[in-house]
Design a protein around this motif. Structure first.
Motif, PDB file in Angstrom:
ATOM      1  N   UNK A 570       0.845  -1.197   0.000  1.00  0.00           N
ATOM      2  CA  UNK A 570       0.000   0.000   0.000  1.00  0.00           C
ATOM      3  C   UNK A 570       0.877   1.242   0.000  1.00  0.00           C
ATOM      4  N   UNK A 571       0.484   2.205  -0.825  1.00  0.00           N
ATOM      5  CA  UNK A 571       1.046   3.543  -0.758  1.00  0.00           C
ATOM      6  C   UNK A 571      -0.071   4.524  -1.107  1.00  0.00           C
ATOM      7  N   UNK A 572       0.262   5.752  -1.426  1.00  0.00           N
ATOM      8  CA  UNK A 572      -0.783   6.755  -1.665  1.00  0.00           C
ATOM      9  C   UNK A 572      -1.495   6.563  -3.002  1.00  0.00           C
ATOM     10  N   UNK A 573      -0.993   5.688  -3.859  1.00  0.00           N
ATOM     11  CA  UNK A 573      -1.615   5.499  -5.180  1.00  0.00           C
ATOM     12  C   UNK A 573      -2.134   4.099  -5.433  1.00  0.00           C
ATOM     13  N   UNK A 574      -1.713   3.106  -4.650  1.00  0.00           N
ATOM     14  CA  UNK A 574      -2.055   1.718  -4.955  1.00  0.00           C
ATOM     15  C   UNK A 574      -2.167   0.891  -3.687  1.00  0.00           C
ATOM     16  N   UNK A 575      -3.193   0.042  -3.642  1.00  0.00           N
ATOM     17  CA  UNK A 575      -3.306  -0.999  -2.627  1.00  0.00           C
ATOM     18  C   UNK A 575      -3.431  -2.340  -3.337  1.00  0.00           C
ATOM     19  N   UNK A 576      -2.730  -3.339  -2.831  1.00  0.00           N
ATOM     20  CA  UNK A 576      -2.742  -4.669  -3.428  1.00  0.00           C
ATOM     21  C   UNK A 576      -3.074  -5.694  -2.349  1.00  0.00           C
ATOM     22  N   UNK A 577      -4.065  -6.533  -2.639  1.00  0.00           N
ATOM     23  CA  UNK A 577      -4.487  -7.593  -1.734  1.00  0.00           C
ATOM     24  C   UNK A 577      -4.249  -8.940  -2.408  1.00  0.00           C
ATOM     25  N   UNK A 578      -3.780  -9.914  -1.643  1.00  0.00           N
ATOM     26  CA  UNK A 578      -3.575 -11.266  -2.144  1.00  0.00           C
ATOM     27  C   UNK A 578      -4.622 -12.184  -1.528  1.00  0.00           C
ATOM     28  N   UNK A 579      -5.215 -13.040  -2.335  1.00  0.00           N
ATOM     29  CA  UNK A 579      -6.195 -13.994  -1.807  1.00  0.00           C
ATOM     30  C   UNK A 579      -5.454 -15.155  -1.154  1.00  0.00           C
ATOM     31  N   UNK A 580      -5.985 -15.686  -0.053  1.00  0.00           N
ATOM     32  CA  UNK A 580      -5.311 -16.790   0.642  1.00  0.00           C
ATOM     33  C   UNK A 580      -5.206 -18.037  -0.227  1.00  0.00           C
ATOM     34  N   UNK A 581      -4.121 -18.777  -0.083  1.00  0.00           N
ATOM     35  CA  UNK A 581      -3.962 -20.019  -0.831  1.00  0.00           C
ATOM     36  C   UNK A 581      -4.490 -21.223  -0.057  1.00  0.00           C
ATOM     37  N   UNK A 582      -5.202 -20.964   1.051  1.00  0.00           N
ATOM     38  CA  UNK A 582      -5.758 -22.051   1.860  1.00  0.00           C
ATOM     39  C   UNK A 582      -7.230 -22.310   1.573  1.00  0.00           C
ATOM     40  N   UNK A 583      -7.837 -21.498   0.726  1.00  0.00           N
ATOM     41  CA  UNK A 583      -9.247 -21.698   0.417  1.00  0.00           C
ATOM     42  C   UNK A 583      -9.443 -22.993  -0.378  1.00  0.00           C
ATOM     43  N   UNK A 584     -10.534 -23.728  -0.099  1.00  0.00           N
ATOM     44  CA  UNK A 584     -10.780 -24.962  -0.849  1.00  0.00           C
ATOM     45  C   UNK A 584     -11.141 -24.669  -2.306  1.00  0.00           C
ATOM     46  N   UNK A 585     -10.710 -25.559  -3.178  1.00  0.00           N
ATOM     47  CA  UNK A 585     -10.999 -25.436  -4.606  1.00  0.00           C
ATOM     48  C   UNK A 585     -11.894 -26.600  -4.999  1.00  0.00           C
ATOM     49  N   UNK A 586     -13.116 -26.295  -5.416  1.00  0.00           N
ATOM     50  CA  UNK A 586     -14.092 -27.324  -5.761  1.00  0.00           C
ATOM     51  C   UNK A 586     -15.062 -26.757  -6.785  1.00  0.00           C
ATOM     52  N   UNK A 587     -15.836 -27.600  -7.472  1.00  0.00           N
ATOM     53  CA  UNK A 587     -16.852 -27.090  -8.403  1.00  0.00           C
ATOM     54  C   UNK A 587     -17.831 -26.160  -7.702  1.00  0.00           C
ATOM     55  N   UNK A 588     -18.270 -25.146  -8.423  1.00  0.00           N
ATOM     56  CA  UNK A 588     -19.198 -24.162  -7.868  1.00  0.00           C
ATOM     57  C   UNK A 588     -20.401 -24.019  -8.799  1.00  0.00           C
ATOM     58  N   UNK A 589     -21.490 -23.503  -8.226  1.00  0.00           N
ATOM     59  CA  UNK A 589     -22.695 -23.185  -8.993  1.00  0.00           C
ATOM     60  C   UNK A 589     -23.212 -21.839  -8.525  1.00  0.00           C
ATOM     61  N   UNK A 590     -23.739 -21.047  -9.463  1.00  0.00           N
ATOM     62  CA  UNK A 590     -24.326 -19.752  -9.107  1.00  0.00           C
ATOM     63  C   UNK A 590     -25.340 -19.370 -10.168  1.00  0.00           C
ATOM     64  N   UNK A 591     -26.224 -18.446  -9.812  1.00  0.00           N
ATOM     65  CA  UNK A 591     -27.301 -18.046 -10.711  1.00  0.00           C
ATOM     66  C   UNK A 591     -26.770 -17.143 -11.812  1.00  0.00           C
ATOM     67  N   UNK A 592     -27.331 -17.327 -13.004  1.00  0.00           N
ATOM     68  CA  UNK A 592     -26.972 -16.487 -14.132  1.00  0.00           C
ATOM     69  C   UNK A 592     -28.148 -15.634 -14.577  1.00  0.00           C
ATOM     70  N   UNK A 593     -28.352 -15.558 -15.861  1.00  0.00           N
ATOM     71  CA  UNK A 593     -29.382 -14.708 -16.441  1.00  0.00           C
ATOM     72  C   UNK A 593     -30.769 -15.303 -16.221  1.00  0.00           C
ATOM     73  N   UNK A 594     -31.776 -14.423 -16.087  1.00  0.00           N
ATOM     74  CA  UNK A 594     -33.169 -14.868 -16.090  1.00  0.00           C
ATOM     75  C   UNK A 594     -33.857 -14.918 -14.747  1.00  0.00           C
ATOM     76  N   UNK A 595     -33.143 -14.610 -13.651  1.00  0.00           N
ATOM     77  CA  UNK A 595     -33.739 -14.673 -12.311  1.00  0.00           C
ATOM     78  C   UNK A 595     -34.168 -13.283 -11.854  1.00  0.00           C
ATOM     79  N   UNK A 596     -35.331 -13.226 -11.238  1.00  0.00           N
ATOM     80  CA  UNK A 596     -35.855 -11.954 -10.745  1.00  0.00           C
ATOM     81  C   UNK A 596     -35.263 -11.628  -9.375  1.00  0.00           C
ATOM     82  N   UNK A 597     -35.452 -10.388  -8.894  1.00  0.00           N
ATOM     83  CA  UNK A 597     -34.855 -10.000  -7.608  1.00  0.00           C
ATOM     84  C   UNK A 597     -35.309 -10.892  -6.460  1.00  0.00           C
ATOM     85  N   UNK A 598     -34.458 -10.947  -5.453  1.00  0.00           N
ATOM     86  CA  UNK A 598     -34.731 -11.769  -4.275  1.00  0.00           C
ATOM     87  C   UNK A 598     -35.958 -11.256  -3.533  1.00  0.00           C
ATOM     88  N   UNK A 599     -36.834 -12.186  -3.121  1.00  0.00           N
ATOM     89  CA  UNK A 599     -38.009 -11.857  -2.319  1.00  0.00           C
ATOM     90  C   UNK A 599     -37.960 -12.625  -1.010  1.00  0.00           C
TER      91      UNK A 599
END
Length: 713
Positions: A570-599
């Motif tokens: 970090x300095x006055x012009x840039x901040x850099x964050x690294x993601x942890x290498x301990x997070x599990x890596x597995x298949x994922x699923x998430x919503x795409x196009x066509x879904x209405x707002x959450x109710x």
């Protein structure tokens, strides 16, 4: 001895022409040569200019690393982006390759700008000398082409695709040779140059195609008129056929890309027909005094802005000195220049677009461009008025004739020194009246030195702000320093990019807000961790010079939620964050196009999202091998039972009945191949009065994905 003296005289003319046009480039872009490696000329803080710097860098990077220069995996990660129909200026990239590799892409950008004067002027000199046979007249003609207000506007904008006018006069020269001496040698040469023009600028490639058609027809008609009565049709058709032959070479060379464009139609190329009406030239635009001139330019722009408020990219002025000399040439050599006058008028008509406009009055009169604007490729172009560059090239021929007419007067007949003085004075007038635009501000950008310390890429970097579908090129500039693939990017025609819109973690960080309890399990922040790990997003950077302090203030707590509490730099012009290498890596699923707002149900944890007739669930398997996945959904149909069909990547997985009035749990077991996939849901929908008759079909209460694959980064 006489032959040697003649040869030396000819060489001297070529050297003089190259020196003159190089000098014009230096003075009209001043002080660019003093800042060759430091900055560029570019309007709007160099947005387009630095995009073109990246283009030159990418062409050099791709060629030296043996990659396809027309596809970049470095932008719009993880999809990459097809650059073939983008304005990457491949021809300019090859021209500047030695400069890019030795002095860097900023110097390469400036080199291309400067050579647009030297190479473009010299080619126009050769072209007009071929037509008129007079070196001094051709020297002035070349100056009017490269110093036109149109060209200077493009230089000021930093839009290298259209500032690079190098190749058009070369093509016009080769086409002229073909029309004069038809042969396959000249047809192949002209066709190859037409391909080169197109790879440098698709706009100029299109305009060269139109120029070719007009020239072939005009020269063919001339052959028809000049031939014996019983051979008129044959001779006219022969000239037209030879004139059109470069189009055959062009079509064969680009056949795969043209076929793809025709089959994709507007899916791959934007439909810009409505914009074409707005960005066609007004007839008056061609004849305005130079809008870039520091003395009268502001008044010209103010007048034009009253007629078309806030209209962009309208400067297609031909220049008053060029118009004056061209008019003189047209009048003095009426019979000799008839074809060039017709060709200039044909190009001018095309530049006016689908309908005639005169000083702000839209006459509604249809013009020839309306006959071609629905064709694939042409309908994707948004700047018919830039056909003015071909008018300027034809005008250069008339300028040469105008200069020649002046030299044939009693004052200059037999007086070589006076003739050269006249040529010098006229070039100075062209510079001062048509081309001069005062010294240019130089836009500098600093690539932060931290980027050079990053390791070789093994994933992607997320630069913030993302600037997706926003005309900002700062992230491209930074990429030239770190060379990592980035999320998002800046290209002229942004591709469809659902990844940034729907992927957990990416979506929340991009917008600086989060829905902590959605219908997809696991919820935030685990959903973001899993997605960032699966897609190997290694670094997140914040450009603190972007004036987005409020946005960054919202993002930092989200990073803390994810387990990324503090920056690694970090300095006055840039901040850099690294993601942890301990997070599990597995298949994922998430919503795409066509879904209405959450109710939500009041006073309850029950929540849902409705779908219409079609909705998407996006799946990603980060493993190199197929992964067993179980997808479980809790569903209910609207109003009455409905069939729900699941389609994975175009293959139907079956149809299931979803009940109404009760929630059904349905599981889907898949052996998911590596990579990204789309599971599309289809169900008949019914308008819902409570939602302004928006159609709904099935609501999703929860979506859970489980896999037996669980690794670490």
């Amino acid at each position: 001895m006489d032959a040697q003296r003649t040869s030396m005289t000819g060489i001297r003319f070529h050297l003089i022409a190259l020196a003159v046009y190089s000098f014009l480039g230096v003075i009209l872009t001043w002080p660019l040569t003093l800042n060759l490696t430091r900055g560029v000329i570019g309007a709007v803080d160099g947005v387009d200019a630095y995009q073109n710097v990246w283009n030159l860098w990418w062409v050099a990077y791709a060629i030296t690393s043996l990659r396809n220069p027309f596809f970049s995996p470095l932008l719009f990660y993880p999809d990459g982006v097809d650059l073939f129909w983008q304005p990457i200026g491949f021809s300019q990239g090859i021209l500047a390759l030695p400069v890019t590799l030795t002095l860097g892409p900023i110097a390469a950008m400036n080199w291309v700008v400067l050579t647009s004067f030297a190479i473009g002027g010299y080619a126009t000199f050769l072209f007009t000398r071929r037509v008129t046979g007079d070196e001094r007249a051709a020297l002035v003609a070349g100056a009017t082409f490269v110093c036109s207000p149109y060209h200077m506007e493009k230089v000021i904008d930093g839009n290298l695709e259209v500032a690079a006018i190098h190749w058009l006069p070369w093509y016009a020269y080769l086409l002229l040779l073909l029309l004069e001496r038809p042969s396959w040698r000249w047809a192949l040469a002209a066709g190859a140059m037409l391909v080169w023009v197109s790879l440098g600028s698709w706009y100029y490639g299109l305009f060269a195609l139109l120029y070719t058609g007009c020239a072939a027809c005009i020269w063919g008609y001339g052959a028809f008129r000049a031939s014996e009565r019983n051979r008129r049709v044959q001779q006219g058709a022969r000239v037209v056929a030879w004139g059109m032959s470069p189009l055959i070479v062009w079509a064969l060379a680009l056949a795969p890309a043209l076929s793809s464009m025709a089959t994709r139609a507007d899916d791959g190329m934007w439909d810009m027909r409505q914009v074409q009406y707005e960005r066609s030239a007004d007839l008056v635009d061609m004849f305005l005094p130079s809008p870039v001139n520091p003395w009268w330019g502001p008044a010209v722009r103010a007048w034009r802005n009253q007629i078309y408020p806030e209209a962009p990219i309208w400067n297609v002025a031909l220049g008053w000195v060029a118009l004056s000399l061209g008019t003189l040439g047209a009048l003095a050599f009426r019979r000799s220049v008839r074809r060039w006058v017709l060709l200039a008028l044909a190009c001018l008509l095309l530049a006016l677009g689908p309908q005639l406009k005169i000083a702000g009055w839209n006459t509604g009169l249809p013009l020839p461009y309306a006959l071609i604007q629905d064709m694939p490729g042409i309908r994707a172009g948004q700047r018919p008025n830039h056909m003015a560059v071909m008018v300027s090239l034809c005008l250069a021929v008339l300028v040469a004739y105008g200069m020649r007419a002046g030299l044939q007067t009693h004052l200059f007949r037999g007086a070589r020194r006076r003739a050269w003085i006249a040529a010098t004075v006229l070039i100075a007038a062209v510079v001062g009246i048509d081309g001069y635009a005062r010294p240019h501000p130089i836009v500098e950008r600093r690539i932060h030195p931290f980027y050079a310390t990053l390791p070789p890429p093994d994933g992607a970097l997320m630069p913030l702000p993302l600037y997706i579908n926003i005309n900002r090129s700062e992230n491209l500039t930074a990429q030239m320093g770190h060379r990592w693939p980035i999320i998002g990017g800046y290209v002229a025609r942004p591709p469809s990019y659902p990844f940034a819109q729907y992927t957990p973690g990416i979506r929340e960080i991009q917008f600086g807000e989060v829905e902590r309890q959605d219908v997809v399990l696991p919820a935030w922040p685990e959903s973001g961790q899993r997605a960032l790990a699966a897609y190997r997003i290694r670094y997140i950077t914040m450009d603190l010079e972007s004036n987005k302090d409020e946005y960054f203030a919202r993002v930092r707590p989200l990073l803390s939620d994810l387990g990324i509490p503090s920056p690694i730099y970090a300095d006055e012009t840039l901040e850099v964050y690294a993601t942890p290498d301990t997070w599990p890596v597995a298949p994922i699923a998430f919503l795409g196009e066509g879904w209405q707002p959450l109710e939500r149900q009041p006073d309850s944890d029950v929540r849902w999202r409705w779908m219409g007739e079609r909705a998407e669930v996006r799946l990603f398997n980060p493993s190199p091998a197929p992964a067993p996945v179980r997808l479980t959904c809790w569903l209910e149909a609207y109003a009455h039972p409905r069939p729900l069909t699941w389609v994975l990547d175009g293959t139907s997985l079956g149809t299931f009945d979803i009940p109404s009035g009760r929630i059904l749990a349905r599981s889907l077991h898949l052996l998911l191949p590596p990579g990204q996939h789309v599971l599309t849901w289809h169900a008949p929908a019914t308008p819902d009065p409570a939602r302004a008759d928006a159609p709904i079909s099935v609501r999703l209460f929860a979506l859970d994905v489980r896999s037996w694959i669980d690794t670490r980064q």
